[in-house]
Scaffold this motif. Structure first.
Motif, PDB file in Angstrom:
ATOM      1  N   UNK A   1       0.854  -1.200   0.000  1.00  0.00           N
ATOM      2  CA  UNK A   1       0.000   0.000   0.000  1.00  0.00           C
ATOM      3  C   UNK A   1       0.879   1.236   0.000  1.00  0.00           C
ATOM      4  N   UNK A   2       0.639   2.132  -0.924  1.00  0.00           N
ATOM      5  CA  UNK A   2       1.405   3.379  -1.018  1.00  0.00           C
ATOM      6  C   UNK A   2       0.749   4.472  -0.182  1.00  0.00           C
ATOM      7  N   UNK A   3       1.532   5.534   0.060  1.00  0.00           N
ATOM      8  CA  UNK A   3       1.007   6.672   0.811  1.00  0.00           C
ATOM      9  C   UNK A   3      -0.079   7.386   0.003  1.00  0.00           C
ATOM     10  N   UNK A   4       0.148   7.560  -1.287  1.00  0.00           N
ATOM     11  CA  UNK A   4      -0.893   8.094  -2.170  1.00  0.00           C
ATOM     12  C   UNK A   4      -0.952   9.611  -2.270  1.00  0.00           C
ATOM     13  N   UNK A   5       0.184  10.292  -2.078  1.00  0.00           N
ATOM     14  CA  UNK A   5       0.215  11.745  -2.291  1.00  0.00           C
ATOM     15  C   UNK A   5       1.492  12.117  -3.021  1.00  0.00           C
ATOM     16  N   UNK A   6       1.394  13.157  -3.834  1.00  0.00           N
ATOM     17  CA  UNK A   6       2.567  13.797  -4.437  1.00  0.00           C
ATOM     18  C   UNK A   6       2.753  15.111  -3.703  1.00  0.00           C
ATOM     19  N   UNK A   7       4.008  15.390  -3.311  1.00  0.00           N
ATOM     20  CA  UNK A   7       4.285  16.617  -2.571  1.00  0.00           C
ATOM     21  C   UNK A   7       5.369  17.419  -3.263  1.00  0.00           C
ATOM     22  N   UNK A   8       5.388  18.709  -2.986  1.00  0.00           N
ATOM     23  CA  UNK A   8       6.409  19.637  -3.491  1.00  0.00           C
ATOM     24  C   UNK A   8       7.262  20.067  -2.318  1.00  0.00           C
ATOM     25  N   UNK A   9       8.587  19.962  -2.477  1.00  0.00           N
ATOM     26  CA  UNK A   9       9.533  20.368  -1.429  1.00  0.00           C
ATOM     27  C   UNK A   9      10.067  21.765  -1.702  1.00  0.00           C
TER      28      UNK A   9
ATOM     29  N   UNK B   1       4.254  20.446   0.451  1.00  0.00           N
ATOM     30  CA  UNK B   1       2.996  20.948  -0.099  1.00  0.00           C
ATOM     31  C   UNK B   1       2.323  19.830  -0.875  1.00  0.00           C
ATOM     32  N   UNK B   2       1.100  19.467  -0.485  1.00  0.00           N
ATOM     33  CA  UNK B   2       0.364  18.390  -1.146  1.00  0.00           C
ATOM     34  C   UNK B   2      -0.088  18.897  -2.512  1.00  0.00           C
ATOM     35  N   UNK B   3       0.419  18.226  -3.573  1.00  0.00           N
ATOM     36  CA  UNK B   3       0.070  18.623  -4.940  1.00  0.00           C
ATOM     37  C   UNK B   3      -0.993  17.734  -5.564  1.00  0.00           C
ATOM     38  N   UNK B   4      -0.924  16.432  -5.301  1.00  0.00           N
ATOM     39  CA  UNK B   4      -1.883  15.492  -5.882  1.00  0.00           C
ATOM     40  C   UNK B   4      -2.204  14.394  -4.882  1.00  0.00           C
TER      41      UNK B   4
ATOM     42  N   UNK C   1      -9.710  15.560   6.553  1.00  0.00           N
ATOM     43  CA  UNK C   1      -9.169  15.027   5.302  1.00  0.00           C
ATOM     44  C   UNK C   1      -7.999  15.876   4.801  1.00  0.00           C
ATOM     45  N   UNK C   2      -7.081  15.221   4.121  1.00  0.00           N
ATOM     46  CA  UNK C   2      -5.935  15.891   3.505  1.00  0.00           C
ATOM     47  C   UNK C   2      -6.345  16.238   2.081  1.00  0.00           C
ATOM     48  N   UNK C   3      -6.104  17.481   1.686  1.00  0.00           N
ATOM     49  CA  UNK C   3      -6.494  17.960   0.351  1.00  0.00           C
ATOM     50  C   UNK C   3      -5.308  18.562  -0.383  1.00  0.00           C
ATOM     51  N   UNK C   4      -5.475  18.729  -1.672  1.00  0.00           N
ATOM     52  CA  UNK C   4      -4.482  19.432  -2.486  1.00  0.00           C
ATOM     53  C   UNK C   4      -4.340  20.848  -1.928  1.00  0.00           C
TER      54      UNK C   4
ATOM     55  N   UNK D   1       8.748   9.940   5.218  1.00  0.00           N
ATOM     56  CA  UNK D   1       7.566   9.391   4.548  1.00  0.00           C
ATOM     57  C   UNK D   1       7.931   8.154   3.726  1.00  0.00           C
ATOM     58  N   UNK D   2       9.138   8.130   3.157  1.00  0.00           N
ATOM     59  CA  UNK D   2       9.578   6.996   2.331  1.00  0.00           C
ATOM     60  C   UNK D   2      10.016   5.808   3.176  1.00  0.00           C
TER      61      UNK D   2
END
Length: 173
Positions: A101-109, A116-119, A136-139, A160-161
């Protein structure tokens, strides 16, 4: 010559100030500002007991006589919406990584301070959002801490990794 505003009259109607040459500096003796003394502005002592009732204020060149004291509002009253600085909302998100199971978010550093949650994608965060719709976590949300690490986005991304349990603090402006 330097021009300064000077009160012209104290009639019943508001009058305008006129620009005139500055008066010479008043002598430093206490009598210089006594009523009737030559050179004293308005020929009255500014600290005299009878001045408050007779005093006219000059603002933007218009002489005004206050009709009542200014109202001071208590600090407990809410500010106008434009003046309010809304504090960001923060909440904790805790997820446990499981096999496959993946975390399921793309973030910007990008800024280096937070993630920053991007996707959002299918994964642990999507599961969290279904179980906790009010948190809930949102973009556009910021992850400001991961397992106690904060202030360095690269360290939070690494946690996170690699970490199995993620205790995150999420912030929304």
């Amino acid at each position: 010559r330097d021009l300064q505003p000077r009160r012209v009259s104290q009639g019943s109607a508001p009058s305008r100030s006129r620009l005139s040459a500055p008066r010479p500096a008043a002598p430093s003796s206490p009598r210089a500002f006594a009523p009737g003394a030559a050179g004293a502005m308005g020929n009255a002592c500014c600290a005299g007991s009878d001045v408050a009732a007779k005093q006219n204020d000059v603002a933007d060149g218009v002489v005004t006589t206050p009709s009542k004291p200014e109202e001071v509002l208590p600090p407990s009253l809410p500010l106008a919406k434009a003046e309010q600085k809304k504090a960001p909302t923060e909440w904790k998100v805790k997820v446990q990584k499981t096999q496959g199971k993946r975390l399921g978010i793309d973030v910007d550093l990008g800024d280096g301070v937070w993630l920053l949650v991007e996707e959002l994608h299918e994964g642990l965060i999507e599961d969290w959002n279904k179980e906790h719709p009010d948190q809930s976590v949102r973009k556009g949300d910021k992850i400001v801490s991961v397992n106690g690490k904060k202030g360095v986005a690269a360290d939070m991304a690494e946690a996170c990794k690699t970490d199995k349990t993620l205790d995150m603090v999420v912030q929304r402006d």
